[in-house]
Scaffold this active site. Sequence first.
Site, short mmCIF file in Angstrom:
data_model
loop_
_atom_site.label_atom_id
_atom_site.label_comp_id
_atom_site.label_asym_id
_atom_site.label_seq_id
_atom_site.Cartn_x
_atom_site.Cartn_y
_atom_site.Cartn_z
N SER A 66 51.29 53.92 46.28
CA SER A 66 52.21 55.02 45.98
C SER A 66 51.87 56.18 46.91
CB SER A 66 52.04 55.46 44.52
OG SER A 66 52.69 56.70 44.29
N TYR A 79 45.99 57.65 37.99
CA TYR A 79 47.01 56.90 38.72
C TYR A 79 46.73 56.93 40.22
CZ TYR A 79 51.68 55.31 40.13
OH TYR A 79 52.73 54.62 40.69
#
Length: 219
Positions: A66, A79
Amino acid sequence: MSDAEFDQVIAVQIKSAVDAFGGVTSSWQTRDLVIAVRLRGTYKCAKAVWPIFQKQRYGRIVTTCSPVGVYGNFGQTNYCAAKATIMGFTKTLAFEGNKYDILCNIIVPSSGTSMTMTISLKEMVDAYKPDYIAPIVGYLTSQDNTDDGWATETRWQRTGGHGLPTNVTLTPEDILAKWDMFINFDDGRATYPVTSAEGMATLMANLDNTTAEPVKSKL
């Protein structure tokens, strides 16, 4: 995105967290779950196919990182950490799989999904549909792909830095004196290391950098 639109996105993010969890907090259990799903899930999938790929001496693996795993993001330590670790994991798989024709790539998409639609404007979700990512994954997992890269490749860049003598006791003032050189990307000496060996090359070359007479630190 305008300031007003950005503020709206932030407001939606905070409201979603408050509505779902009663506040903006993160327990250890929540953090561990995020890491388990992203990192351990990636590892489990790769481990399952790896011996098959080795035996047939061919394989293609695509993992998903990401942008926040590359650049970091406020409020997403778990995350971001999980996604950043996937980069190191996949890069190592690429090295290990090369002799078996197992190519490993990482995609770093910004896409409109069920996860992002709760915190993003509808226009953004529609503009970044997974439909646009799927063809890239399809190519990367095909026999036609012979590259370890992606549609718009990201690379690490390192400044030329400065080699300090190895037989001198350094002080914070010594570092400050060369700081502009440490962080200068525009002097024509920047490099783009892609392996640990390349990353260590400059450091190893500096081992013989000594002064004629070592300077003693001042008390």
